[in-house]
Design an enzyme around this catalytic site. Structure first.
Site, PDB file in Angstrom:
ATOM      1  N   TYR A  91       0.831  -1.202   0.000  1.00  8.89           N
ATOM      2  CA  TYR A  91       0.000   0.000   0.000  1.00  8.89           C
ATOM      3  C   TYR A  91       0.873   1.263   0.000  1.00  8.89           C
ATOM      4  CZ  TYR A  91      -3.727  -3.295   1.216  1.00  8.89           C
ATOM      5  OH  TYR A  91      -4.615  -4.338   1.220  1.00  8.89           O
ATOM      6  N   TYR A 468     -11.422  -1.134   1.050  1.00  7.58           N
ATOM      7  CA  TYR A 468     -11.267  -0.691   2.445  1.00  7.58           C
ATOM      8  C   TYR A 468      -9.901  -0.046   2.664  1.00  7.58           C
ATOM      9  CZ  TYR A 468      -7.865  -3.950   4.515  1.00  7.58           C
ATOM     10  OH  TYR A 468      -6.705  -4.595   4.862  1.00  7.58           O
ATOM     11  N   ARG A 469      -9.023  -0.161   1.682  1.00  9.00           N
ATOM     12  CA  ARG A 469      -7.636   0.279   1.861  1.00  9.00           C
ATOM     13  C   ARG A 469      -7.018   0.314   0.473  1.00  9.00           C
ATOM     14  NH1 ARG A 469      -3.907  -3.515   5.776  1.00  9.00           N
ATOM     15  NH2 ARG A 469      -2.140  -2.147   6.088  1.00  9.00           N
TER      16      ARG A 469
END
Ligand code: ADP
Length: 525
Positions: A91, A468-469
């Protein structure tokens, strides 16, 4: 090229760095490219190679030092990007959303401040990793478990703030968090919930406190620097049973989800059970070239061959049951009966007592033991392996899971990637995690991996699903998909941001939230 905050001249930035050095000491401010390498996204997909470069890193050792760092940042409008250990791999790692930001690295603050065996909780500083807390519990002979994230070397604070998850019954990290200490951009120190009572007795016991509750407001936001975090720990069970169900057909995903949901909702199974695809399972024990070396995604016929040869399922369900042996066995009998109804299902279980423990990484995670085996996946494709994740939330129904799976699989194939994914079970939702694995030395593949993320997110959004991310590169894109009432949620977040951080110094752009002074950077990568 050396990065620098876009709003500061070289001379002013140098002065700001000198001021920071006088707070934390010369050795705790990093500016040379060699030292900054660890703050670059280790898995960066092209073409964003230099888009998220940090200009420096500052490593305070105490709350007082953080307060002084914030003061310097306010003076110069210096953007800071707080991380705990900065291992948010897939991420963005420790890389800031706004290029030229200074990483506020909190890893030197790594004290385990409290562990209470009776009430089963801990209070930790940002630098404490899952391995650290696990070792502490072992060393002190405490009958408590941690719930590790897939890679145990990351911090508890970072993972919890990102709403990360693990695999025991305490797998929902955000849900098992209780009480925070946060420093606001102004330097004001706040304790949430019952922590607002001086010398409080219940900070880690009751989330609410009195009045509004704010803990979740500091998750995936840029509203403060979290300096302490409370978490609930699972009492060490007398027995841990870990079961594996192998399902032969691609379409069995639907039945797997339909079978698992009532077991989860009815609390027969309480852990974050996993349903993983064959490729993800195979990647733990083999490499892609063992099966296929051609261009494009691994063909279905080859996956079938792999499934047969490795004696795995096309879908593999892993779940755990904890507690007193009699209760564990009664629950397992119910779950076993339910899965045995599925045609071709094979089920087996391993049992562990407190003095025996599993060896393999995925079982270790379900037994509260941190591991690093999750990183094997980057070797799947060979070369300079990396991955970027597409992480939509999926309603807990077989129909939704099949839909998300089929759409993602087809898109991945179009871009030349295998479906490497699985579902982790909450109670009413599934975290569908789809990893795009690529070789960073293959420029074409790397570029495709980056492009693909937006396409996957658009496909999902078209059907009403959201992630969600996401990677720093797609934070604005993800935020724009949460568009009810013309983006009212993001507008509210930015109103809060401007009120709490008028100089816009904390993590501009995090989760698509831009402070007033940096708002023209939205979408700019
Ligand atoms: P980990 O330590 O698990 O690798 P990181 O340190 O990379 O996690 O943190 C993940 C993200 O969470 C960061 O990019 C940042 O946005 C946020 N974050 C981490 N720690 C803090 C903190 N102490 N205060 C505020 N935000 C934080």
């Amino acid at each position: 090229m050396k990065a620098r905050p876009q709003n500061l001249s070289e001379a002013v930035f140098s002065q700001a760095l000198r001021d920071l050095a006088s707070v934390v000491g010369e050795t705790n401010i990093l500016t040379v490219p060699d030292r900054l390498r660890e703050y670059a996204d280790p898995f960066r997909p092209q073409p964003m190679a230099h888009a998220f470069a940090a200009s420096a890193a500052v490593l305070p050792a105490s709350i007082d030092e953080i307060r002084e760092v914030l003061k310097v940042a306010r003076t110069y409008r210096l953007p800071l990007w707080p991380v705990s250990t900065g291992r948010n791999f897939a991420y963005g790692g420790a890389a800031p959303r706004l290029p030229g930001s200074v990483v506020l690295d909190l890893k030197r603050m790594a004290r385990i401040l409290a562990v209470d065996e009776t009430l089963a909780y801990a209070l930790v500083e940002p630098g404490v990793t899952y391995f650290d807390l696990y070792a502490y519990l072992r060393e002190h002979g405490l009958k408590l478990w941690v719930d590790p994230a897939a890679a145990g070397w990351g911090s508890i604070v970072g993972n919890t703030l990102e709403r990360g998850f693990g695999y025991t019954a305490y797998g929902d990290h955000a849900a098992n968090q209780c009480g925070m200490e946060v420093m606001l951009a102004s330097g004001e120190l706040v304790r949430t919930g019952m922590g607002a009572i001086e010398i409080g007795q219940s900070w880690q016991l009751f989330k609410g406190g009195f009045g509004p509750a704010y803990d979740t407001m500091f998750m995936q936001s840029n509203f403060g620097v979290v300096t302490k975090l409370g978490l609930w720990l699972m009492p060490r069970p007398e027995r841990c049973l870990i079961a594996h169900v192998k399902l032969p057909g691609e379409a069995d995903l639907e039945a797997a989800v339909e079978t698992l949901r009532p077991l989860k909702l009815g609390e027969t199974i309480r852990n974050h059970a996993v349903i993983e695809g064959a490729v993800r399972h195979a990647a733990g024990v083999s490499s892609r070239r063992d099966w296929y070396d051609g261009a494009g995604p691994i063909p279905d016929a080859v996956v079938d061959k792999m499934v047969a040869r490795l004696d795995i399922g096309r879908w593999n369900v892993h779940f755990a049951i904890y507690g007193d042996p009699s209760v564990v066995e009664a629950r397992y009998a119910i779950a076993e009966r339910a899965f045995a109804r599925l045609s071709g299902a094979r089920i087996e279980a391993n049992r562990y007592a407190p003095d025996t423990e599993p060896v393999g990484g995925s079982e270790r995670n379900m037994a509260g033991i941190p591991a690093m085996s999750a990183f094997r996946m980057i070797d799947w494709r060979g070369g300079n392996g990396a991955h970027v994740d597409f992480s939509p939330i999926c309603p807990f129904t077989g129909r939704d899971a099949m839909r998300q799976y089929s759409v993602a699989k087809a898109r991945l194939a179009e871009y030349g990637f295998d479906y490497y994914g699985g579902f982790t079970a909450g109670d009413r939702h599934l975290h569908h995690i789809v990893a795009t694995i690529f070789d960073r030395d293959d420029a074409g593949l790397t570029e495709s991996a980056a492009d693909l993320q937006r396409v996957l997110m658009s496909d999902a959004r078209a059907e009403g699903y959201g992630v969600y991310r996401t990677h720093v590169a797609t934070m604005d894109f993800a935020a724009s998909q949460y568009d009810f009432n013309d983006g009212a949620l993001l507008r509210m977040s930015e109103t809060i941001k401007d009120a709490l951080d008028p100089e816009g110094i904390l993590a501009p752009g995090k989760s698509g939230i831009w402070p007033r002074g940096w708002r023209d950077k939205r979408g700019d990568i």
